[in-house]
Design a protein around this motif. Structure first.
Motif: not given
Length: 522
Positions: A117, A121, A189, A242, A476-477, A479
């Motif tokens: 990642g 995360g 994610t 996540e 990508h999220g 985190g």
């Protein structure tokens, strides 16, 4: 003339990206309500797992900090944890027993897959126990009629693709990190990738999940049904969570039939203003066989040429072109698909007001891979150019170039666009991404990481995204990187609802603390 213009040129692969270290820190949340790991905890874990599945610096184990370093640090060198224990369960039952103990003892945990990642995360922010799923890598079942595959969460994405290939199926998700990322992490994610335009997001292709909840109970929603309208669709809560609500241990996903024919082409355009028109044109004339539409700007193009020594297009025809696109097609009939692509190109080159200035079409599988490789080399070229601040955002596709220009102007206004100067000066700002789903990858490349550049970029970039009613995280999220910036994409009511959901599943807060959403509902 068209045939001459469409001769492909091979772009060779280059070396692996060098890990980088940033000179700013993410503030780790306090873990005052949690208990520290002790010898009794390790003895209990040893009653669940074999010694080979435990790495720990806590007695009686004798692992070193170096042994734990690959799990405590992300690949970019930005996030650094202090975990004293990595557990590698092999089954859902083992995950359940581990979490049950951690829940009762109030020991925080971080679920971890391939650790690929970009937002921190999957690594601890303090000394949380890492539960790494790499030992859970079995395909449980596959139905060649429906195309539904059920597998452990630790299966590597590329391995699943190789498993499906003899059955003439492909995974509906494709990522640059496919050789190391795991399907459980992809789902956790809600990873997007290169095939989203054609196959949609994981919210649609994931049919079922097996999840171990924070208290160790197992929620078995591992369905293999295309239709299930029996109440709340609970699996959706865990896609993109996540690891903050539980640990995904099993995935049921709908694979796609492998295309009988695939082609790609790279085209250059005079300006970004023509990209949206070209995308609309491609959708109209390629219709059901259009599977990807990727964009990168002239600065990214020149940067890749500089670091590979090769050019994807004839320089005399490219001229002053400011935008480049890669179009991929995939379908069930080679003759039909090739005819559609040929018709598209004929129309593009014969137009009274041409949309494109030059183009190259793949003529073989190796050329197909080479053209994709050119697009995929952009992040690696950026890392060779300097230290890169990466932003993964969703904005209207028509505004990609405008966002890049505004960020560059903001940096210049603060005196930071000083190319060639020593210190933390910005060398370049580039944009590339997935036009088909409005996902822009904004990369700011500097001579060095600095607090001044960081302060100039954040929260400016997030405020800019909010002005377009966009998203600060496209694929990508959140985190640890964007937790404090969540309000730029979510209203207070939504954030409060997320906090309530978090508290409902994990009232003790042991699951991946400090990630996605923090605090209590107001």
């Amino acid at each position: 003339m068209i045939a001459r213009r469409l001769l492909s040129r091979r772009v060779p692969s280059s070396a692996l990206q060098t890990p980088i270290r940033r000179h700013f820190r993410v503030t780790a949340p306090a873990l005052a309500n949690f208990n520290k790991l002790n010898e009794q905890d390790l003895s209990h874990f040893a009653s669940i797992l074999p010694e080979s599945s435990i790495l720990s610096t806590v007695r009686p184990f004798q692992s070193t900090n170096d042994d734990l370093a690959p799990f405590n640090n992300d690949w970019m060198g930005k996030y650094h944890g202090k975990s004293q224990c990595v557990l590698k369960p092999r089954t859902t039952e083992e995950v359940s027993r581990i979490l049950k103990w951690c829940w009762e003892r109030r020991i925080p945990v971080v679920p971890q897959g391939g650790n690929t990642g970009l937002v921190g995360g999957s690594v601890p922010l303090n000394d949380e126990v890492i539960i790494n799923l790499s030992n859970m890598s079995k395909v449980r079942s596959f139905d060649p009629v429906s195309g539904i595959i059920v597998c452990d969460a630790g299966c590597i994405l590329e391995n699943l693709s190789e498993y499906l290939a003899p059955h003439k199926y492909i995974m509906p998700i494709d990522l640059g990190a496919k050789g190391s990322c795991q399907i459980g992490g992809n789902v956790s994610t809600n990873a997007g990738g290169l095939r989203l335009l054609r196959y949609g997001s994981l919210h649609g292709t994931v049919l079922g999940l097996e999840v171990v909840l924070p208290d160790g109970s197992v929620m078995n929603e591992l369905k293999t049904l295309r239709k299930d309208n029996t109440g709340y669709d609970l699996k959706q809560l865990f896609i993109g969570a996540e690891g903050t609500l539980g640990i995904i241990t099993g995935v049921s996903i709908l694979a796609a039939p492998a295309p009988a024919s695939s082609q790609n082409l790279v085209l250059s355009l005079e300006s970004y203003d023509k990209v949206a028109e070209l995308f609309k044109f491609a959708k109209t004339h390629l219709s059901e066989i259009l599977s990807a539409f990727e964009y990168w700007d002239r600065r990214a193009y020149d940067m890749v040429c500089k670091h590979t020594g090769r050019k994807a297009l004839d320089e005399s025809e490219v001229g002053n072109s400011q935008a480049f696109v890669l179009i991929e097609t995939s379908g069930g009939s080679k003759e039909h698909d090739e005819a559609k692509v040929a018709n598209l190109l004929e129309l593009l080159y014969s137009a009274e007001e041409p949309l494109i200035t030059s183009g190259t079409l793949s003529q073989s599988p190796s050329q197909f891979t080479s053209l994709w490789g050119y697009r995929e080399l952009i992040p690696e070229a950026a890392s060779k150019e300097g230290k890169t601040y990466k932003y993964d955002i969703s904005v209207p596709a028509t505004e990609f170039a405008s966002v890049v220009d505004k960020v560059k102007k903001e940096l210049a206004g603060k005196g930071l666009m000083q190319e060639g100067r020593e210190g933390g000066w910005v060398r370049n700002v580039i944009g590339f991404g997935h036009v088909g789903d409005g996902n822009l990858h904004l990369n700011v490349i500097a001579n060095a990481f600095s607090a001044d550049i960081q302060a100039a970029l954040e929260p400016y970039v997030f405020e800019l995204v909010a002005s377009y009613n966009g998203s600060i995280s496209a694929e990508h999220g959140i985190g640890a990187m964007k937790t404090q910036h969540l309000h730029y994409s979510k209203g207070q009511v939504s954030i409060d609802m997320m906090r309530r959901i978090k508290a409902l599943f994990d009232e003790r807060g042991i699951m991946n603390p400090g990630k996605v959403v923090e605090g209590k509902a107001s």
